[in-house]
Each structure stands twice: as structure tokens, then as C-alpha cells.
Scaffold this motif. Structure first.
Motif, mmCIF file in Angstrom:
data_model
loop_
_atom_site.group_PDB
_atom_site.id
_atom_site.type_symbol
_atom_site.label_atom_id
_atom_site.label_comp_id
_atom_site.label_asym_id
_atom_site.label_seq_id
_atom_site.Cartn_x
_atom_site.Cartn_y
_atom_site.Cartn_z
ATOM 1 N N ASN A 198 15.171 17.421 -43.051
ATOM 2 C CA ASN A 198 14.395 16.321 -42.496
ATOM 3 C C ASN A 198 14.923 16.105 -41.080
ATOM 4 O OD1 ASN A 198 13.488 13.748 -41.659
ATOM 5 N ND2 ASN A 198 13.286 13.060 -43.780
ATOM 6 N N TYR A 199 14.236 16.662 -40.097
ATOM 7 C CA TYR A 199 14.779 16.694 -38.742
ATOM 8 C C TYR A 199 14.981 15.299 -38.147
ATOM 9 C CZ TYR A 199 14.538 21.756 -38.566
ATOM 10 O OH TYR A 199 14.758 23.095 -38.802
ATOM 11 N N PRO A 200 14.022 14.388 -38.215
ATOM 12 C CA PRO A 200 14.298 13.053 -37.665
ATOM 13 C C PRO A 200 15.487 12.373 -38.339
ATOM 14 C CG PRO A 200 11.935 13.366 -37.997
ATOM 15 C CD PRO A 200 12.608 14.534 -38.643
ATOM 16 N N ALA A 201 15.601 12.523 -39.664
ATOM 17 C CA ALA A 201 16.723 11.893 -40.372
ATOM 18 C C ALA A 201 18.047 12.538 -39.981
ATOM 19 C CB ALA A 201 16.504 11.984 -41.881
ATOM 20 N N GLN A 202 18.048 13.860 -39.808
ATOM 21 C CA GLN A 202 19.290 14.531 -39.423
ATOM 22 C C GLN A 202 19.714 14.135 -38.021
ATOM 23 O OE1 GLN A 202 21.577 15.794 -41.083
ATOM 24 N NE2 GLN A 202 21.560 18.017 -41.080
ATOM 25 N N LEU A 203 18.765 14.020 -37.118
ATOM 26 C CA LEU A 203 19.100 13.563 -35.769
ATOM 27 C C LEU A 203 19.675 12.143 -35.809
ATOM 28 C CD1 LEU A 203 16.028 14.841 -33.704
ATOM 29 C CD2 LEU A 203 18.358 15.735 -33.667
ATOM 30 N N ALA A 204 19.054 11.278 -36.591
ATOM 31 C CA ALA A 204 19.545 9.895 -36.686
ATOM 32 C C ALA A 204 20.956 9.861 -37.269
ATOM 33 C CB ALA A 204 18.585 9.071 -37.534
ATOM 34 N N ARG A 205 21.217 10.737 -38.237
ATOM 35 C CA ARG A 205 22.544 10.765 -38.854
ATOM 36 C C ARG A 205 23.604 11.199 -37.849
ATOM 37 N NH1 ARG A 205 24.993 15.101 -41.837
ATOM 38 N NH2 ARG A 205 26.720 14.361 -43.129
ATOM 39 N N TYR A 206 23.341 12.271 -37.108
ATOM 40 C CA TYR A 206 24.312 12.733 -36.119
ATOM 41 C C TYR A 206 24.480 11.714 -34.993
ATOM 42 C CZ TYR A 206 24.488 17.408 -38.200
ATOM 43 O OH TYR A 206 24.688 18.476 -39.046
ATOM 44 N N HIS A 207 23.407 11.009 -34.661
ATOM 45 C CA HIS A 207 23.509 9.973 -33.636
ATOM 46 C C HIS A 207 24.397 8.833 -34.121
ATOM 47 C CE1 HIS A 207 21.567 6.605 -31.112
ATOM 48 N NE2 HIS A 207 22.383 7.289 -30.324
ATOM 49 N N ALA A 208 24.229 8.440 -35.383
ATOM 50 C CA ALA A 208 25.047 7.363 -35.937
ATOM 51 C C ALA A 208 26.519 7.745 -36.010
ATOM 52 C CB ALA A 208 24.527 6.985 -37.332
ATOM 53 N N LEU A 209 26.805 9.026 -36.185
ATOM 54 C CA LEU A 209 28.188 9.499 -36.237
ATOM 55 C C LEU A 209 28.790 9.691 -34.845
ATOM 56 C CD1 LEU A 209 27.891 12.144 -39.116
ATOM 57 C CD2 LEU A 209 29.053 9.927 -39.222
ATOM 58 N N GLY A 210 28.001 9.478 -33.810
ATOM 59 C CA GLY A 210 28.504 9.646 -32.451
ATOM 60 C C GLY A 210 28.532 11.080 -31.975
ATOM 61 N N LEU A 211 27.837 11.982 -32.682
ATOM 62 C CA LEU A 211 27.842 13.394 -32.311
ATOM 63 C C LEU A 211 26.753 13.724 -31.302
ATOM 64 C CD1 LEU A 211 28.358 14.836 -35.908
ATOM 65 C CD2 LEU A 211 30.090 14.448 -34.149
ATOM 66 N N LEU A 212 25.756 12.863 -31.193
ATOM 67 C CA LEU A 212 24.686 13.039 -30.211
ATOM 68 C C LEU A 212 24.537 11.739 -29.420
ATOM 69 C CD1 LEU A 212 21.958 14.824 -32.414
ATOM 70 C CD2 LEU A 212 23.469 15.885 -30.721
ATOM 71 N N THR A 213 24.354 11.868 -28.112
ATOM 72 C CA THR A 213 24.181 10.694 -27.265
ATOM 73 C C THR A 213 22.738 10.201 -27.326
ATOM 74 O OG1 THR A 213 23.576 11.980 -25.307
ATOM 75 C CG2 THR A 213 25.942 11.619 -25.716
ATOM 76 N N ASP A 214 22.507 9.039 -26.731
ATOM 77 C CA ASP A 214 21.145 8.509 -26.676
ATOM 78 C C ASP A 214 20.217 9.484 -25.960
ATOM 79 O OD1 ASP A 214 22.035 6.279 -27.981
ATOM 80 O OD2 ASP A 214 22.158 5.020 -26.177
ATOM 81 N N ARG A 215 20.718 10.093 -24.881
ATOM 82 C CA ARG A 215 19.857 11.026 -24.155
ATOM 83 C C ARG A 215 19.596 12.277 -24.987
ATOM 84 N NH1 ARG A 215 20.449 13.630 -18.029
ATOM 85 N NH2 ARG A 215 18.599 14.972 -18.234
ATOM 86 N N ASP A 216 20.613 12.753 -25.707
ATOM 87 C CA ASP A 216 20.396 13.913 -26.578
ATOM 88 C C ASP A 216 19.289 13.622 -27.580
ATOM 89 O OD1 ASP A 216 22.449 15.361 -25.358
ATOM 90 O OD2 ASP A 216 23.961 14.582 -26.742
#
Length: 373
Positions: A198-216
Motif C-alpha cells: 500500500n504505497y500511500p500507507a508505506q510513505l506515511a509510515r516512513y514519514h512518521a518514523l522520520g525516514l522521509l522528509t516533508d519534501r520527500d
């Protein structure tokens, strides 16, 4: 990133021997060439011999009981792998060499049990609908006990770890790339496999963990939005059937060509997921990476964008796996007396540095792709 190798790829690194540790997959354990004995193909020596004594013997007896319940003719020869509750055993079913995989105490291992059942479901689907690549033939399986028996594949492992220091030969790499392209063009019947990510959910998960920035997140969501728009705005993302773990260590190089093993992550992904996985694990093969990138772009901007989204997610996952391995190595080697552990920790740190370089390269490519939309 696509037209020429980056200087990052050419940076020399100390070359340490490959280790068959946490990254080793089934291919590294089941792919040795069998020898002949009385006209029968039997698995080769080299794994841990059968020892039914003590606590380990009790575990082995439990695994053999589960295997023989679904395949009574299975005769164990040797243990190929014993990692936690999971055992891989080579043996014979009549005159045919086979490999049994068993997960002990499956109810207490829900995540592993689910992956084992997914692999069993994949092999059962392959009985009715053969993919355009060679896979081990199913002998017997029981999803309840998470036990799987397949044929033994003669050949050699393409690699023993997730990120090999010695990449496969050009011929082997091209054969593997061709197999992944054919697999990506295959259309299994509806309902045979599920969406794996689930790509949107995976992106949200990595964002919540601090692995992806807002711009990413913004850039990757822009690429996903564009992929939807290329089909029909508001519709689902394009999908492609993929192996899901197309690492070099998931490949057996048989005399008839590459054989993919370990199908517990098979399903529907964004196009190019397998290509991105292969790209991520070939850090010391810049020419192979260039061929993979060019292959991903043959379908135009959509193929490029899907490949980049996959690559960002895969590299983020691999960095997490490597960071955990480094932490384990540091805990296991607190002082200079454990030189072997320190060497392994140093190898993992070198790999982690390379993965961060690759991740930064992929990020720049993503931003460039967003700028051309």
C-alpha cells in the motif's frame, strides 16, 4: 542516474569476504549441484548433518514430523539452514531430491507464518498457472503447519547475501534481468495474488518514523499522482506482478538458466519493483545498474517514475535493515577481543554508507523527475 554511472558507484571500498549471515536466502542454501549416488540425484554435503540429540534434536524431530505428515516419503539427508524457528532440510522423495521448509510453533510467529502461507499460496498458484520463468516444482504443502516441500534445484547460488561484494557475471546478470522482465509481463488470473504494498500507507509510515522528509513525501506523492493520471485521474495505481524479493541471493543459476526461489513476497506492485530491488543490491556493478535503469525506462516517463518510487522505498527499507544489523554487531562485539564480530560490523557500516549514498542519488533523481512533469 540513467545515462551514466555516478561517481558514487565508482568509489573504491575495502573488499571483505561475503558472509552467509542475515542476508542469505533460500537460494544460497538449496542451490549446490547435486551428486549422483546409484543413479539418484541427492543433495550435496556441506550443511549441518542430522543430529537428533538434545534440544536441537527435538526441534528437528518436530520439523521432520510436520514434513512427513504431508509428504510421508520424504527422507531427510541434512539440515541446510536453521534460523530461529525456521528450518530448511534437504532430502529425498523417492528418487527425487527435495527441499523442505518448516516453521515451528507457527501460532507464536504470526508475521513469519503469514509469509510462509503466502509462499505456499504462490506455489499452489504456479501449479495451475505457470509463470514465464522457472520456479521449483511443488511437492507438498500445508499452510496450517507452514510446511512446504519443493524440488531441489541443481545449480549454484547467484549470491549468498543480500548485497554481494562480487556481483554476478555479465551473462548471469543479463539472464536474470531478462527473467524479471518476462515475469513483469505475465498476467496471473484475477484473484490469484494480492496487492503487496500500500504505497500511500508505506510513505506515511516512513514519514512518521522520520525516514522521509516533508519534501520527500511531497515529491513521491506527486509521482504517484502522475501515475494515476496517466491512466485515469482518481483511478488505482498501475500494477505489475513481481517476485517481491528479486535479490541476487534469491536466484539459483541452474544449467538451464536462472531459477527464482523464495516467493513469499510475490504479488502486485508498481511496475519496476523487481528491477528496483535488483538495482539496490548491485552496489558494486555500475554497468548492471545502468542496464536495469534503461530497462525500467523503456515504457517512458511512467516506467521511470514507478521505478523511482519503488527505489526510494526499497533503499529506505534496506537502510533500516542494515542499521539494525550494525547495532546487533556492536552489541555482540563490545571489545577488540571479538575481532570477527568487529569485522562484520565494519562490513555492515561500509554497506550502510553505500546505501545512504544510493538513497541520496535516488532522491536527486526523484526531484529531477518531479521537475520534468
Amino acid at each position: 542516474m540513467y545515462s551514466a554511472p555516478s561517481p558514487v558507484f565508482n568509489r573504491p571500498r575495502p573488499r571483505l569476504a561475503d558472509r552467509t549471515g542475515a542476508g542469505a536466502q533460500t537460494a544460497a542454501l538449496t542451490a549446490e549441484r547435486p551428486v549422483r549416488a546409484g543413479g539418484r540425484a541427492v543433495p550435496p554435503p556441506g550443511g549441518a548433518r542430522l543430529d537428533l540429540s538434545g534440544a536441537r534434536g527435538a526441534r528437528l524431530r518436530a520439523a521432520l514430523a510436520a514434513v512427513q505428515e504431508i509428504c510421508p516419503e520424504f527422507s531427510a539427508v541434512q539440515v541446510l539452514r536453521e534460523r530461529g524457528p525456521s528450518l530448511v532440510i534437504a532430502g529425498m522423495t523417492g528418487r527425487r531430491a527435495a527441499v523442505a521448509k518448516c516453521l515451528l510453533d507457527a501460532p507464536a510467529q504470526p508475521a513469519r507464518a503469514e509469509r510462509a502461507r503466502q509462499e505456499i499460496a504462490a506455489y499452489r498458484s504456479f501449479v495451475r498457472h505457470r509463470p514465464p520463468v522457472r520456479v521449483p516444482k511443488l511437492v507438498a504443502a500445508d499452510p496450517h503447519s507452514c510446511t512446504l516441500v519443493t524440488e531441489f534445484i541443481p545449480g549454484r547460488p547467484a549470491a549468498g547475501v543480500r548485497h554481494p561484494l562480487s556481483p554476478p557475471s555479465v551473462a548471469d546478470e543479463r539472464a536474470l534481468l531478462g527473467a524479471l522482465v518476462r515475469l513483469g509481463q505475465w498476467q496471473p488470473p484475477p484473484g490469484a495474488f494480492d496487492d503487496a504494498v500500500n504505497y500511500p500507507a508505506q510513505l506515511a509510515r516512513y514519514h512518521a518514523l522520520g525516514l522521509l522528509t516533508d519534501r520527500d513525501i511531497g515529491d513521491l506523492q506527486a509521482l504517484l499522482h502522475g501515475l494515476r493520471g496517466l491512466r485515469d485521474p482518481g483511478q488505482e495505481l498501475p500494477r505489475q506482478f513481481c517476485h517481491g524479493e528479486a535479490l541476487v541471493s534469491s536466484v539459483v543459476l541452474s544449467p538451464t538458466g536462472p531459477v527464482l526461489v523464495g516467493w513469499d513476497a510475490a504479488g502486485w506492485y508498481l511496475p519496476g519493483y523487481d528491477l528496483a530491488t535488483l538495482w539496490a543490491c548491485l552496489g558494486d556493478a555500475p554497468l548492471a545498474r545502468r542496464r536495469i535503469s534503461q530497462t525500467a525506462q523503456t515504457s517512458g516517463p511512467a516506467g521511470r517514475d514507478a521505478f523511482l518510487v519503488n527505489l526510494m522505498l526499497i533503499l529506505t527499507r534496506e537502510i533500516r535493515i542494515c542499521e539494525e544489523a550494525v547495532q546487533r554487531a556492536m552489541r555482540a562485539a563490545p571489545g577488540p577481543a571479538t575481532a570477527g564480530g568487529m569485522a562484520y560490523g565494519e562490513e555492515q557500516r561500509l554497506l550502510l554508507r553505500r546505501l545512504h549514498d544510493d538513497w541520496a542519488l535516488a532522491r536527486r533523481a526523484v526531484r529531477a523527475a518531479v521537475g520534468t512533469r
